[in-house]
Scaffold this motif. Structure first.
Motif, mmCIF file in Angstrom:
data_model
loop_
_atom_site.group_PDB
_atom_site.id
_atom_site.type_symbol
_atom_site.label_atom_id
_atom_site.label_comp_id
_atom_site.label_asym_id
_atom_site.label_seq_id
_atom_site.Cartn_x
_atom_site.Cartn_y
_atom_site.Cartn_z
ATOM 1 N N ASN A 1 10.031 -0.550 27.800
ATOM 2 C CA ASN A 1 10.335 -1.180 26.511
ATOM 3 C C ASN A 1 9.985 -0.338 25.294
ATOM 4 O OD1 ASN A 1 11.052 -4.115 27.418
ATOM 5 N ND2 ASN A 1 9.151 -3.654 28.485
ATOM 6 N N ASN A 2 9.172 0.698 25.462
ATOM 7 C CA ASN A 2 8.700 1.458 24.302
ATOM 8 C C ASN A 2 8.801 2.965 24.531
ATOM 9 O OD1 ASN A 2 6.565 -1.109 24.594
ATOM 10 N ND2 ASN A 2 7.452 -0.881 22.570
ATOM 11 N N SER A 3 9.824 3.394 25.251
ATOM 12 C CA SER A 3 9.951 4.815 25.579
ATOM 13 C C SER A 3 10.133 5.668 24.323
ATOM 14 C CB SER A 3 11.109 5.047 26.550
ATOM 15 O OG SER A 3 12.329 4.598 26.006
ATOM 16 N N SER A 4 10.804 5.129 23.312
ATOM 17 C CA SER A 4 10.991 5.891 22.066
ATOM 18 C C SER A 4 9.656 6.175 21.410
ATOM 19 C CB SER A 4 11.894 5.117 21.098
ATOM 20 O OG SER A 4 13.177 4.964 21.633
ATOM 21 N N TRP A 5 8.787 5.163 21.373
ATOM 22 C CA TRP A 5 7.460 5.359 20.770
ATOM 23 C C TRP A 5 6.652 6.365 21.587
ATOM 24 C CZ3 TRP A 5 2.407 4.827 22.314
ATOM 25 C CH2 TRP A 5 1.442 4.867 21.310
ATOM 26 N N LEU A 6 6.764 6.302 22.901
ATOM 27 C CA LEU A 6 6.043 7.256 23.753
ATOM 28 C C LEU A 6 6.480 8.681 23.439
ATOM 29 C CD1 LEU A 6 6.132 5.393 27.195
ATOM 30 C CD2 LEU A 6 4.175 5.616 25.654
ATOM 31 N N ARG A 7 7.781 8.875 23.205
ATOM 32 C CA ARG A 7 8.271 10.218 22.861
ATOM 33 C C ARG A 7 7.761 10.667 21.498
ATOM 34 N NH1 ARG A 7 12.825 8.315 25.523
ATOM 35 N NH2 ARG A 7 13.634 9.668 27.157
ATOM 36 N N LEU A 8 7.752 9.745 20.544
ATOM 37 C CA LEU A 8 7.308 10.093 19.194
ATOM 38 C C LEU A 8 5.845 10.519 19.175
ATOM 39 C CD1 LEU A 8 8.978 7.253 17.096
ATOM 40 C CD2 LEU A 8 9.661 9.644 17.202
ATOM 41 N N ASN A 9 5.077 10.010 20.113
ATOM 42 C CA ASN A 9 3.646 10.317 20.178
ATOM 43 C C ASN A 9 3.328 11.083 21.461
ATOM 44 O OD1 ASN A 9 2.403 8.478 17.833
ATOM 45 N ND2 ASN A 9 4.017 7.330 18.862
ATOM 46 N N PHE A 10 4.239 11.968 21.841
ATOM 47 C CA PHE A 10 4.201 12.569 23.162
ATOM 48 C C PHE A 10 2.910 13.350 23.428
ATOM 49 C CE2 PHE A 10 5.191 15.716 26.414
ATOM 50 C CZ PHE A 10 5.718 14.896 27.397
ATOM 51 N N SER A 11 2.475 14.142 22.480
ATOM 52 C CA SER A 11 1.277 14.961 22.705
ATOM 53 C C SER A 11 0.070 14.094 23.038
ATOM 54 C CB SER A 11 0.976 15.820 21.476
ATOM 55 O OG SER A 11 1.955 16.804 21.305
ATOM 56 N N ARG A 12 -0.106 13.034 22.271
ATOM 57 C CA ARG A 12 -1.247 12.129 22.519
ATOM 58 C C ARG A 12 -1.096 11.429 23.867
ATOM 59 N NH1 ARG A 12 -2.326 6.360 20.397
ATOM 60 N NH2 ARG A 12 -4.527 6.064 20.875
ATOM 61 N N ILE A 13 0.103 10.949 24.162
ATOM 62 C CA ILE A 13 0.336 10.241 25.421
ATOM 63 C C ILE A 13 0.077 11.177 26.597
ATOM 64 C CG2 ILE A 13 2.004 8.947 26.792
ATOM 65 C CD1 ILE A 13 1.128 7.663 24.098
ATOM 66 N N TYR A 14 0.581 12.407 26.478
ATOM 67 C CA TYR A 14 0.418 13.382 27.563
ATOM 68 C C TYR A 14 -1.061 13.646 27.819
ATOM 69 C CZ TYR A 14 0.888 17.687 30.256
ATOM 70 O OH TYR A 14 0.797 18.638 31.232
ATOM 71 N N GLN A 15 -1.779 13.906 26.744
ATOM 72 C CA GLN A 15 -3.190 14.282 26.897
ATOM 73 C C GLN A 15 -4.004 13.140 27.483
ATOM 74 O OE1 GLN A 15 -4.795 16.988 24.104
ATOM 75 N NE2 GLN A 15 -6.664 15.837 23.842
ATOM 76 N N ILE A 16 -3.821 11.937 26.964
ATOM 77 C CA ILE A 16 -4.610 10.791 27.438
ATOM 78 C C ILE A 16 -4.228 10.429 28.869
ATOM 79 C CG2 ILE A 16 -5.002 8.313 27.107
ATOM 80 C CD1 ILE A 16 -4.884 8.813 24.102
ATOM 81 N N SER A 17 -2.935 10.470 29.185
ATOM 82 C CA SER A 17 -2.508 10.065 30.529
ATOM 83 C C SER A 17 -3.060 11.005 31.591
ATOM 84 C CB SER A 17 -0.987 9.996 30.618
ATOM 85 O OG SER A 17 -0.397 11.265 30.443
ATOM 86 N N PHE A 18 -3.139 12.317 31.276
ATOM 87 C CA PHE A 18 -3.649 13.256 32.269
ATOM 88 C C PHE A 18 -5.179 13.321 32.288
ATOM 89 C CE2 PHE A 18 0.722 14.522 32.426
ATOM 90 C CZ PHE A 18 0.889 14.917 33.740
ATOM 91 N N ASP A 19 -5.810 12.646 31.331
ATOM 92 C CA ASP A 19 -7.265 12.529 31.366
ATOM 93 C C ASP A 19 -7.713 11.300 32.157
ATOM 94 O OD1 ASP A 19 -7.740 14.825 29.966
ATOM 95 O OD2 ASP A 19 -7.923 13.851 28.017
ATOM 96 N N GLU B 1 -6.944 9.236 35.707
ATOM 97 C CA GLU B 1 -6.250 9.288 36.996
ATOM 98 C C GLU B 1 -5.495 8.002 37.307
ATOM 99 O OE1 GLU B 1 -10.025 7.971 39.831
ATOM 100 O OE2 GLU B 1 -9.351 10.063 39.801
ATOM 101 N N ASN B 2 -5.811 6.894 36.614
ATOM 102 C CA ASN B 2 -5.116 5.630 36.863
ATOM 103 C C ASN B 2 -3.765 5.544 36.173
ATOM 104 O OD1 ASN B 2 -7.201 4.585 38.456
ATOM 105 N ND2 ASN B 2 -8.305 3.800 36.674
ATOM 106 N N PHE B 3 -3.454 6.522 35.294
ATOM 107 C CA PHE B 3 -2.206 6.454 34.533
ATOM 108 C C PHE B 3 -1.097 7.261 35.217
ATOM 109 C CE2 PHE B 3 -4.651 5.736 30.266
ATOM 110 C CZ PHE B 3 -5.092 4.500 30.754
ATOM 111 N N LYS B 4 -0.897 7.022 36.495
ATOM 112 C CA LYS B 4 0.070 7.809 37.265
ATOM 113 C C LYS B 4 1.495 7.638 36.745
ATOM 114 C CE LYS B 4 -2.923 9.404 40.271
ATOM 115 N NZ LYS B 4 -3.321 10.827 40.255
ATOM 116 N N ALA B 5 1.870 6.425 36.384
ATOM 117 C CA ALA B 5 3.239 6.179 35.914
ATOM 118 C C ALA B 5 3.521 6.927 34.619
ATOM 119 C CB ALA B 5 3.465 4.677 35.723
ATOM 120 N N LEU B 6 2.551 6.930 33.697
ATOM 121 C CA LEU B 6 2.733 7.674 32.448
ATOM 122 C C LEU B 6 2.737 9.176 32.702
ATOM 123 C CD1 LEU B 6 0.619 5.799 29.735
ATOM 124 C CD2 LEU B 6 3.097 6.037 29.858
ATOM 125 N N GLN B 7 1.944 9.622 33.649
ATOM 126 C CA GLN B 7 1.958 11.042 33.987
ATOM 127 C C GLN B 7 3.339 11.459 34.484
ATOM 128 O OE1 GLN B 7 -1.215 11.864 36.776
ATOM 129 N NE2 GLN B 7 -2.781 10.996 35.433
#
Length: 483
Positions: free
Chosen positions: A126-144, A146-152
């Protein structure tokens, strides 16, 4: 026989939270002037959250009440979480994507892992556009985490096609070293190695204190400091895939930060290629060719009577806050037509029947007499408001625009500046409104079809040469979807 009346049970426990009967724990959430106290029950916290179970076992009572402090959490997010702990229900209705992402982080911290996967799926769907707009933050937090496998996986899928979303982002130099190293280890980054080198040097300079912007002023100690900063990144560069010209222009000025053996082998490879190289040679990165011809004709479904593929590429770049316009073969969105005025009608009622409660929409209109194409992007939903003076929705990501067409040599992009007035909702007779004046449809009291208005108010720029009401010839609304 067994009977489950879970709804009533949920309501009863939620009421217990609200009336705070016989509470024995007070949780202080927030800091400074933005603080709220939640009166709760230790037995429920202990059973429902491993995080609170650990906190409660070491807590000290004062007057038979345990006091806990959570200064680094928002009141809005914690309110959602505590209601879930008591009632087992999470309501995300009208929640901003940023709030939902903060909720995900908090759920993980509070060890409510049963919800983490569901919230990730909600964000991606539902919010893929927002995830792209904030990609650097999402990437960094998701890979920090281990429970965020789907976002990774979501991030990996994007990086395989569009690595510049992170390398060209405004906060690239704020990446953690571990995150950058993960990127550099990838064999499938579709970027030239010399460009990757440029970005690594840029990141290293930002992370190294006391470096002059003029390299001619650097001392040996400055180069040593930069080398220390990049000590874990430099071994991951594929030096032997960089062409001679870039070795001379880009690498040579920094050769002192490289190990002597590597620099010697780089020179040998270009000056005397027959001489054996002793340094490890990393494999070339696999530049996967993205095959898009089959979907290229269906980027706009069905075809638009207003937008060209080039227009869609430009709008997509604005949505992703991309610094350059996407190539037509790399457009990451599908534009699905929801409404066409000449086919469905130009009234507010038609608009709300076909477009209400659908997020991520692009609205465009065409004015034949001037060849103008005007429009706007709303990441939120459209809806009808029965409030006397309407109501507003808040977002940082909406924008309005005028597209290059005919006599228009350059497109105009105008992002929202007063975010609390980004989107305006009115009665069913009104169509879409970006703020209550910048761009929209519906002239009170007659609501004449095809009458639109454009002025400058809550968005950065005026997208027309004149202000006021004007007549349109065509009107389309698209739902955008990540490909």
């Amino acid at each position: 026989m067994s009977v489950k009346i879970l709804d009533q049970l949920s309501q009863d426990f939620t009421q217990l939270l609200e009336n705070a009967y016989d509470y024995n724990v007070v949780i202080e959430v927030g800091e400074q002037q933005n603080i709220k106290f939640f009166k709760v029950h230790s037995a429920i916290l202990y059973q429902r959250s491993l995080y609170f179970r650990q906190k409660l076992t070491s807590a000290i009572k004062k007057n038979n009440v345990i006091e806990l402090k959570l200064p680094n959490h928002s009141i809005k997010v914690f309110d959602i979480i505590i209601r879930y702990i008591y009632g087992g229900v999470v309501s995300l209705k009208n929640s901003e994507a940023s709030t939902i992402f903060d909720l995900l982080i908090a759920l993980n911290e509070f060890k409510l892992t049963e919800l983490v996967e569901h919230i990730q799926s909600h964000l991606i769907d539902n919010n893929s556009s927002w995830l792209r707009l904030n990609f650097s933050r999402i990437y960094q937090i998701s890979f920090d985490n281990e429970n965020f496998k789907a976002l990774q996986q979501f991030c990996n899928d994007i990086l395989a096609k569009h690595p510049r979303m992170i390398f060209n982002s405004d906060d690239f130099d704020k990446l953690q070293e571990s995150t950058l190293i993960t990127l550099l280890k990838r064999d499938d980054l579709p970027m030239d190695e010399s460009e990757i080198w440029d970005k690594v040097i840029l990141w290293g300079k930002a992370k190294t204190p006391d470096l002059s912007s003029n390299m001619e002023e650097w001392t040996d100690d400055n180069f040593k400091s930069l080398k220390t900063t990049l000590q874990h990144c430099l071994p991951l560069i594929r030096y032997f895939q960089i062409p001679s010209k870039d070795i001379l222009i880009k690498i040579k000025p920094y050769h002192s930060i490289l190990e002597k053996s590597i620099w010697d082998d780089i020179l040998a490879k270009h000056l005397a290629p027959d001489i054996p190289i002793i340094s490890p040679i990393l494999p070339p990165r696999k530049k996967v060719t993205i095959q898009l011809p089959l979907r290229k004709t269906s980027i706009i479904t069905p075809s638009s009577s207003i937008l060209t593929l080039q227009h869609v590429a430009e709008i997509s770049s604005w949505i992703d806050r991309y610094s350059t316009i996407y190539d037509a073969t790399e457009i990451p969105y599908e534009f699905k037509l929801l409404l066409r005025g000449s086919r469905d009608g130009f009234t507010g009622k038609v608009f709300h029947r076909l477009c209400s409660n659908i997020p991520d929409t692009v609205v465009v209109v065409k004015i034949n007499s001037t060849n103008e194409i005007l429009g706007g992007y709303n990441p939120l939903v459209w809806k009808v408001s029965n409030a006397e003076y309407g109501e507003y929705a808040t977002t940082d990501d909406s924008f309005i625009f005028s597209l290059k067409n005919g006599n228009m040599d350059q497109s105009i992009l105008s992002r929202v500046k007063n975010t609390s007035n980004a989107i305006c909702y009115g009665s069913i007779s009104y169509g879409p409104w970006f703020s209550n004046c910048d761009f929209g449809m519906g002239k009170y009291p007659n609501f004449t079809p095809k009458e639109w208005r454009c002025t400058k108010g809550d968005y950065e720029k005026h997208i027309r040469n004149s202000s006021g009401w004007f007549s349109i010839d065509e009107f389309e609304v698209f739902k955008i979807r990540k490909l």
